[in-house]
Design a protein around this motif. Sequence first.
Motif, PDB file in Angstrom:
ATOM      1  N   GLN A 272       0.831  -1.204   0.000  1.00  0.00           N
ATOM      2  CA  GLN A 272       0.000   0.000   0.000  1.00  0.00           C
ATOM      3  C   GLN A 272       0.870   1.261   0.000  1.00  0.00           C
ATOM      4  OE1 GLN A 272      -2.781   0.586   3.297  1.00  0.00           O
ATOM      5  NE2 GLN A 272      -4.251   1.417   1.827  1.00  0.00           N
TER       6      GLN A 272
ATOM      7  N   TYR B 272      -5.138   2.113  -4.055  1.00  0.00           N
ATOM      8  CA  TYR B 272      -5.596   1.605  -2.760  1.00  0.00           C
ATOM      9  C   TYR B 272      -5.972   2.728  -1.803  1.00  0.00           C
ATOM     10  CZ  TYR B 272      -2.999  -2.271  -4.833  1.00  0.00           C
ATOM     11  OH  TYR B 272      -2.513  -3.225  -5.688  1.00  0.00           O
TER      12      TYR B 272
ATOM     13  N   LEU C 204      -5.172  -6.274  -1.621  1.00  0.00           N
ATOM     14  CA  LEU C 204      -5.409  -4.845  -1.820  1.00  0.00           C
ATOM     15  C   LEU C 204      -6.256  -4.598  -3.063  1.00  0.00           C
ATOM     16  CD1 LEU C 204      -1.884  -3.531  -0.858  1.00  0.00           C
ATOM     17  CD2 LEU C 204      -4.016  -3.074   0.382  1.00  0.00           C
TER      18      LEU C 204
END
Length: 128
Positions: A38, A46, A92
């Motif tokens: 991330q 994300y 994700l």
Amino acid sequence: MTTTTTELIICTSCRPAGTDRSQATPGEQLLEAAQVAQLQDDEGRYAQVRVRGVDCLSICTRVCSVAFQAAGKHSYLFGDLAHDEVTAEQLLDCAALHARSPDGTLLRNERPERLRSGILARLPPLGT
């Protein structure tokens, strides 16, 4: 298209039987990999995903378990996942898909490959 924040919740306590307790659990490893992926997201894919670890999801026989949840949407629970970078990125991607879905529905053929199996539950949104 309106998106909401989806929480990607990763169990950090479960471990295979006989595993050395001084070693990181598979969930801890997966959580770290998801956090790193991330942070490396320069495109904002994300942005609507909140990653967090929890001490227990109470599905101890399904080592490396995760959940997706968001207000007003279906919640999902997956188990028996690999705890590597590929799975972290696919988690994700799936969480971002969940965030974009109006009701949180994650169709099997639209989920990333590693999340097409291992589903343990799909819960309806609260109050429906």
